[in-house]
Design a protein around this motif. Structure first.
Motif, mmCIF file in Angstrom:
data_model
loop_
_atom_site.group_PDB
_atom_site.id
_atom_site.type_symbol
_atom_site.label_atom_id
_atom_site.label_comp_id
_atom_site.label_asym_id
_atom_site.label_seq_id
_atom_site.Cartn_x
_atom_site.Cartn_y
_atom_site.Cartn_z
ATOM 1 N N PRO A 109 0.951 -1.339 -0.062
ATOM 2 C CA PRO A 109 0.047 0.100 0.167
ATOM 3 C C PRO A 109 0.873 1.205 0.042
ATOM 4 O O PRO A 109 0.424 2.207 -0.609
ATOM 5 C CB PRO A 109 -0.734 -0.219 1.289
ATOM 6 C CG PRO A 109 -0.802 -1.542 1.755
ATOM 7 C CD PRO A 109 0.315 -2.113 1.357
ATOM 8 N N LEU A 110 2.077 1.003 0.532
ATOM 9 C CA LEU A 110 3.026 2.541 0.771
ATOM 10 C C LEU A 110 3.335 2.771 -0.764
ATOM 11 O O LEU A 110 3.403 3.798 -0.986
ATOM 12 C CB LEU A 110 3.927 2.187 1.525
ATOM 13 C CG LEU A 110 5.118 3.178 1.592
ATOM 14 C CD1 LEU A 110 4.411 4.680 1.906
ATOM 15 C CD2 LEU A 110 6.209 2.971 2.497
ATOM 16 N N VAL A 111 3.816 1.580 -1.288
ATOM 17 C CA VAL A 111 4.362 2.013 -2.542
ATOM 18 C C VAL A 111 3.417 2.567 -3.523
ATOM 19 O O VAL A 111 3.332 3.227 -4.399
ATOM 20 C CB VAL A 111 5.144 0.613 -3.317
ATOM 21 C CG1 VAL A 111 5.593 0.857 -4.542
ATOM 22 C CG2 VAL A 111 6.260 0.504 -2.261
ATOM 23 N N VAL A 118 1.535 13.656 -0.486
ATOM 24 C CA VAL A 118 0.576 13.540 0.597
ATOM 25 C C VAL A 118 0.241 12.167 1.030
ATOM 26 O O VAL A 118 0.170 11.706 2.240
ATOM 27 C CB VAL A 118 -0.434 14.335 0.470
ATOM 28 C CG1 VAL A 118 -1.552 14.359 1.463
ATOM 29 C CG2 VAL A 118 -0.014 15.736 0.276
ATOM 30 N N ALA A 119 -0.232 11.457 -0.074
ATOM 31 C CA ALA A 119 -0.676 9.926 0.277
ATOM 32 C C ALA A 119 0.409 9.121 0.742
ATOM 33 O O ALA A 119 0.281 8.366 1.732
ATOM 34 C CB ALA A 119 -1.262 9.464 -1.170
ATOM 35 N N GLY A 120 1.631 9.272 0.240
ATOM 36 C CA GLY A 120 2.790 8.358 0.501
ATOM 37 C C GLY A 120 3.158 8.737 2.009
ATOM 38 O O GLY A 120 3.441 7.892 2.969
ATOM 39 N N ILE A 121 3.140 9.935 2.502
ATOM 40 C CA ILE A 121 3.378 10.416 3.951
ATOM 41 C C ILE A 121 2.351 9.945 4.841
ATOM 42 O O ILE A 121 2.586 9.402 6.011
ATOM 43 C CB ILE A 121 3.715 11.888 4.112
ATOM 44 C CG1 ILE A 121 4.864 12.076 3.275
ATOM 45 C CG2 ILE A 121 3.919 12.167 5.547
ATOM 46 C CD1 ILE A 121 5.304 13.711 3.176
ATOM 47 N N ALA A 122 1.099 10.124 4.512
ATOM 48 C CA ALA A 122 0.052 9.471 5.154
ATOM 49 C C ALA A 122 -0.005 8.036 5.552
ATOM 50 O O ALA A 122 -0.093 7.553 6.771
ATOM 51 C CB ALA A 122 -1.352 9.827 4.587
ATOM 52 N N VAL A 123 0.283 7.193 4.507
ATOM 53 C CA VAL A 123 0.456 5.765 4.649
ATOM 54 C C VAL A 123 1.558 5.390 5.376
ATOM 55 O O VAL A 123 1.626 4.391 6.216
ATOM 56 C CB VAL A 123 0.282 5.071 3.251
ATOM 57 C CG1 VAL A 123 0.559 3.576 3.332
ATOM 58 C CG2 VAL A 123 -0.977 5.358 2.589
ATOM 59 N N ILE A 181 13.326 2.488 9.170
ATOM 60 C CA ILE A 181 14.250 2.972 8.041
ATOM 61 C C ILE A 181 13.995 2.660 6.821
ATOM 62 O O ILE A 181 14.108 3.330 5.831
ATOM 63 C CB ILE A 181 15.802 2.519 8.453
ATOM 64 C CG1 ILE A 181 16.139 2.848 9.838
ATOM 65 C CG2 ILE A 181 16.892 2.416 7.435
ATOM 66 C CD1 ILE A 181 17.772 2.460 10.332
ATOM 67 N N SER A 182 13.332 1.309 6.678
ATOM 68 C CA SER A 182 12.786 0.645 5.328
ATOM 69 C C SER A 182 11.814 1.562 4.877
ATOM 70 O O SER A 182 11.760 2.045 3.635
ATOM 71 C CB SER A 182 12.286 -0.668 5.654
ATOM 72 O OG SER A 182 13.149 -1.730 6.052
ATOM 73 N N THR A 183 10.788 2.050 5.706
ATOM 74 C CA THR A 183 9.798 2.912 5.316
ATOM 75 C C THR A 183 10.169 4.169 4.666
ATOM 76 O O THR A 183 9.921 4.901 3.451
ATOM 77 C CB THR A 183 8.826 2.972 6.460
ATOM 78 O OG1 THR A 183 8.279 1.703 7.045
ATOM 79 C CG2 THR A 183 7.612 3.948 5.885
ATOM 80 N N LEU A 184 11.099 4.778 5.455
ATOM 81 C CA LEU A 184 11.664 6.074 5.175
ATOM 82 C C LEU A 184 12.340 5.940 3.974
ATOM 83 O O LEU A 184 12.295 6.787 2.918
ATOM 84 C CB LEU A 184 12.486 6.712 5.991
ATOM 85 C CG LEU A 184 13.325 7.984 5.809
ATOM 86 C CD1 LEU A 184 12.162 8.995 5.676
ATOM 87 C CD2 LEU A 184 14.439 8.381 6.864
ATOM 88 N N GLY A 185 13.141 4.714 3.419
ATOM 89 C CA GLY A 185 13.806 4.497 2.384
ATOM 90 C C GLY A 185 12.941 4.384 1.285
ATOM 91 O O GLY A 185 13.078 5.177 0.137
ATOM 92 N N MET A 186 11.967 3.598 1.428
ATOM 93 C CA MET A 186 11.030 3.303 0.211
ATOM 94 C C MET A 186 10.171 4.756 -0.100
ATOM 95 O O MET A 186 9.852 5.113 -1.133
ATOM 96 C CB MET A 186 9.860 2.409 0.594
ATOM 97 C CG MET A 186 10.381 1.041 0.717
ATOM 98 S SD MET A 186 9.078 -0.226 1.015
ATOM 99 C CE MET A 186 8.625 0.044 2.787
ATOM 100 N N LEU A 187 9.835 5.660 0.834
ATOM 101 C CA LEU A 187 9.140 6.746 0.666
ATOM 102 C C LEU A 187 9.939 7.822 -0.320
ATOM 103 O O LEU A 187 9.530 8.393 -0.949
ATOM 104 C CB LEU A 187 8.856 7.449 2.187
ATOM 105 C CG LEU A 187 8.041 8.607 2.002
ATOM 106 C CD1 LEU A 187 6.688 8.630 1.301
ATOM 107 C CD2 LEU A 187 7.789 9.229 3.495
ATOM 108 N N LEU A 188 11.432 7.858 0.362
ATOM 109 C CA LEU A 188 12.313 8.675 -0.359
ATOM 110 C C LEU A 188 12.518 8.038 -1.838
ATOM 111 O O LEU A 188 12.544 8.938 -2.857
ATOM 112 C CB LEU A 188 13.684 8.893 0.172
ATOM 113 C CG LEU A 188 13.618 9.516 1.610
ATOM 114 C CD1 LEU A 188 14.881 9.505 2.288
ATOM 115 C CD2 LEU A 188 13.230 11.002 1.614
ATOM 116 N N VAL A 189 12.836 6.966 -2.130
ATOM 117 C CA VAL A 189 12.772 6.188 -3.381
ATOM 118 C C VAL A 189 11.694 6.551 -4.431
ATOM 119 O O VAL A 189 11.686 6.746 -5.491
ATOM 120 C CB VAL A 189 13.183 5.058 -3.303
ATOM 121 C CG1 VAL A 189 13.326 4.156 -4.806
ATOM 122 C CG2 VAL A 189 14.750 4.686 -2.746
#
Length: 365
Positions: free
Chosen positions: A68-70, A79-84, A105-113
């Motif tokens: 769901p995050l990706v 906005v959607a990415g940060i909320a999820v 750390i994994s979530t932050l990495g996926m969000l930035l990528v």
């Protein structure tokens, strides 16, 4: 672990069908209540997937919460990415365990990528085809689980869990995109069919069906104009029906170019058009109508080197019923033609406009 990941995949499919119903129109809404509901469904899906984890070590779990995050970051934006991401991190922190820092750390990495990938895709200016979008999802998934290598004995945990989670997550992204993509295809097709049903095929402007829909939403300060091309039968007899159709198309184009934002022109039938003016008020309706008349009559047609003129009847909505407004505008149009054509008559206005020369005999100019 594979059985648990397969169960997660089934949850992703179910969430995908629920997510599909949050897409209500084409083009896709990028704000508003349906967008907010879509983000909420993705956030709840991420939390739900953590209810069925595979424990690979004490305090360390594996699931498909990254899917769901990706999807959110690549399709819904920052906005959607940060909320999820926030919902996922918050719930994982409640669960506790040594895997919390890894997950953060994994979530932050996926969000930035994901944000970098989305920005790159937007800069291309072209929608990436299906295989390419799946590849972009896999690239965004790559940081998921890599921080396991920072833990004591993390190499063994990484070797055990990274590839299975990446594979199932990639399949989950593909399934989610397929389910939502089917919904979007139906909405796009429906939008196309509705657009064709509400457009006049000859002139390309709104047709009588769209006019009837918009008419019931008239407000007190709106106005209705009935516009008739003067002596159009004579034009057809002189130049032929093919050029008559071309003339109607150009008249419609000139009307559209002269309208204000929010106004709309319609092919009412034959050589007659209708125009709805929003919020024009009684004081300005004649000026706007005159601008439309002059916009049509200002220069010769492109298809035939003659000028055409139009007669315009106008009526302000006021407190009258819809049928009353149409009748008043139609009566005003009849008066404009009776007074010599190529003029504007406003219903209830005692002012009689001065005569204006018209191109009655369709002679070249």
């Amino acid at each position: 672990m594979l059985q648990t990941l397969f169960l997660n995949l089934c949850v992703v499919v179910a969430c995908g069908f629920v997510l599909g119903f949050t897409y209500r129109a084409w083009p896709v809404e990028t704000r508003g209540r349906w967008y907010a509901l879509r983000v909420a469904v993705l956030a709840i899906s991420a939390v739900l997937l953590m209810q069925f984890p595979a424990t690979i070590a004490p305090g360390i779990i594996a699931d498909l919460r990254a899917v769901p995050l990706v999807f959110a970051v690549l399709n819904g934006g920052p906005v959607a990415g940060i909320a999820v991401a926030g919902a996922s991190v918050g719930f994982r922190a409640l669960l506790g365990g040594t895997g919390v820092p890894v997950m953060v750390i994994s979530t932050l990495g996926m969000l930035l990528v994901g944000l970098a990938v989305r920005r790159w895709e937007v800069k291309q200016g072209v929608r990436t085809p299906w295989p390419g979008r799946l590849l972009l999802s896999v690239i965004t998934l790559l940081p998921n689980g890599m921080p396991l290598l920072l833990l004591p004995g993390g190499s063994a945990l990484f070797a055990q869990a990274y590839l299975p989670v990446l594979l199932f997550s990639a399949v989950g992204c593909a399934v989610l995109k397929a389910v939502v993509g089917t919904r979007l295809t139906l909405l796009r097709l429906l939008n196309t069919l509705q657009g064709e049903a509400l457009l006049d095929p000859l002139t390309g402007i709104a047709n009588r069906r769209q006019f009837d829909r918009d008419l019931i939403h008239l407000q007190a300060d709106d106005a209705l104009l009935m516009v008739d091309v003067d002596h159009f039968k004579e034009f057809n007899d002189t130049h032929g029906h093919a050029l008559g159709d071309a003339a109607l198309h150009e008249v419609a184009r000139r009307l559209g170019e002269t309208l204000r934002r929010g106004d709309r022109a319609y092919r009412y039938g034959g050589e007659e058009f209708a125009v709805i003016l929003r919020g024009v008020g009684n004081a300005n309706v004649r000026a706007v109508a005159e601008r439309l008349r002059l916009g049509v009559h200002r220069e010769a047609l492109q298809c035939v080197p003659v000028c055409v003129s139009v007669s315009v009847g106008a009526a302000i909505t006021g407190q009258g019923a819809v049928g009353w407004v149409v009748q008043q505008a139609d009566d005003a149009l009849y008066m404009a033609k009776a007074q010599g054509r190529n003029r504007v008559v406003v219903s209830g206005d005692p002012t009689v406009p001065a005569p204006v020369p018209e191109s009655r005999h369709w002679v070249p100019v």
